[in-house]
Design a protein around this motif. Structure first.
Motif, PDB file in Angstrom:
ATOM      1  N   MET A  56     -62.208 -33.934  58.410  1.00 35.52           N
ATOM      2  CA  MET A  56     -61.446 -34.893  58.173  1.00 35.52           C
ATOM      3  C   MET A  56     -61.780 -36.201  58.984  1.00 35.52           C
ATOM      4  O   MET A  56     -61.851 -37.222  58.343  1.00 35.52           O
ATOM      5  CB  MET A  56     -59.959 -34.561  58.534  1.00 35.52           C
ATOM      6  CG  MET A  56     -58.929 -35.565  58.157  1.00 35.52           C
ATOM      7  SD  MET A  56     -57.435 -35.177  58.737  1.00 35.52           S
ATOM      8  CE  MET A  56     -56.238 -36.257  57.682  1.00 35.52           C
ATOM      9  N   MET A  57     -62.001 -36.196  59.997  1.00 33.58           N
ATOM     10  CA  MET A  57     -62.520 -37.255  60.999  1.00 33.58           C
ATOM     11  C   MET A  57     -63.844 -37.688  60.392  1.00 33.58           C
ATOM     12  O   MET A  57     -64.142 -38.911  60.579  1.00 33.58           O
ATOM     13  CB  MET A  57     -62.577 -37.132  62.492  1.00 33.58           C
ATOM     14  CG  MET A  57     -61.245 -37.049  62.885  1.00 33.58           C
ATOM     15  SD  MET A  57     -60.164 -38.441  62.756  1.00 33.58           S
ATOM     16  CE  MET A  57     -61.372 -39.797  63.564  1.00 33.58           C
ATOM     17  N   ALA A  58     -64.667 -36.973  59.955  1.00 37.27           N
ATOM     18  CA  ALA A  58     -66.120 -37.309  59.590  1.00 37.27           C
ATOM     19  C   ALA A  58     -65.974 -38.147  58.163  1.00 37.27           C
ATOM     20  O   ALA A  58     -66.800 -39.112  58.177  1.00 37.27           O
ATOM     21  CB  ALA A  58     -67.022 -36.085  59.294  1.00 37.27           C
ATOM     22  N   ALA A  59     -64.771 -37.879  57.494  1.00 37.73           N
ATOM     23  CA  ALA A  59     -64.530 -38.874  56.414  1.00 37.73           C
ATOM     24  C   ALA A  59     -64.369 -40.367  56.779  1.00 37.73           C
ATOM     25  O   ALA A  59     -64.676 -41.279  56.083  1.00 37.73           O
ATOM     26  CB  ALA A  59     -63.420 -38.490  55.480  1.00 37.73           C
ATOM     27  N   VAL A  60     -63.905 -40.495  58.112  1.00 40.35           N
ATOM     28  CA  VAL A  60     -63.643 -41.721  58.653  1.00 40.35           C
ATOM     29  C   VAL A  60     -64.829 -42.207  59.467  1.00 40.35           C
ATOM     30  O   VAL A  60     -65.252 -43.474  59.289  1.00 40.35           O
ATOM     31  CB  VAL A  60     -62.318 -41.647  59.573  1.00 40.35           C
ATOM     32  CG1 VAL A  60     -62.244 -43.018  60.064  1.00 40.35           C
ATOM     33  CG2 VAL A  60     -61.187 -41.199  58.750  1.00 40.35           C
ATOM     34  N   LEU A  61     -65.549 -41.553  60.164  1.00 37.83           N
ATOM     35  CA  LEU A  61     -66.566 -41.834  60.927  1.00 37.83           C
ATOM     36  C   LEU A  61     -67.767 -40.753  60.801  1.00 37.83           C
ATOM     37  O   LEU A  61     -67.816 -39.679  61.354  1.00 37.83           O
ATOM     38  CB  LEU A  61     -66.170 -41.694  62.550  1.00 37.83           C
ATOM     39  CG  LEU A  61     -65.104 -42.611  62.832  1.00 37.83           C
ATOM     40  CD1 LEU A  61     -64.733 -42.507  64.443  1.00 37.83           C
ATOM     41  CD2 LEU A  61     -65.490 -44.140  62.794  1.00 37.83           C
TER      42      LEU A  61
END
Length: 130
Positions: A56-61
Motif C-alpha cells: 500500500m505504501m509502495a503505491a505512494v512511494l
C-alpha cells in the motif's frame, strides 16, 4: 508536536498483527487483522506501534516496494517486570534471541524479533525500582 506512532512496513500483515496483539499483548485500535493498517497501543502512554502493508505504501512511494533487507528498525517497549513479561510472552509463542540480561547498571533488556525480522527490545528500568 507529539509522537503519535512508529509505523512498521510489513509484507505479512496477518502474522505481524498476531505477534503484536496476541504475543506482545498490545491493544489493537480497530481490530483490522487483515490490514492494510493497524495501530497498537500499550496500556500506558499515547504513542503506539502501527503496522502498514508495504504494498500500500509502495503505491505512494515506489521505492518502498523493493524487498527490505537487513535490520530496519528497533522497537523499544518498557515493562515493569522484565522476567514476568518474558515468561508471559514466551508462553504465548515468543522466542527470545537475547536475555533477560543487564545492559547497563540502570537497565535490563531482552530481545526478540517480529515475523518480519524487526527487532523488539524489552526494557526494565532499574532506577524506577524502590
Amino acid at each position: 508536536m507529539e509522537l503519535a506512532q512508529v509505523r512498521l512496513l510489513v509484507t505479512d500483515f496477518a502474522a505481524c498483527y498476531r505477534f503484536y496483539a496476541d504475543v506482545l499483548g498490545l491493544k489493537p485500535q480497530s481490530g483490522a487483522a487483515d490490514g492494510p493498517y493497524e495501530k497498537f497501543s500499550p496500556a500506558a502512554g499515547s504513542a503506539g506501534i502501527a503496522l502498514q502493508d508495504r504494498a500500500m505504501m509502495a503505491a505512494v512511494l515506489e521505492e518502498l516496494g523493493q524487498a527490505a533487507t537487513g535490520h530496519r528498525s528497533l522497537v523499544v517497549l518498557r515493562v515493569d517486570d522484565l522476567d514476568a513479561y518474558c515468561a508471559e510472552i514466551t508462553a504465548r509463542g515468543a522466542v527470545l534471541v537475547h536475555g533477560p540480561a543487564p545492559m547497563t547498571d540502570r537497565m535490563r533488556v531482552a530481545h526478540l524479533k517480529d515475523p518480519e525480522g524487526n527487532v523488539v527490545e524489552l526494557q526494565e528500568w532499574l532506577l524506577l525500582r524502590g
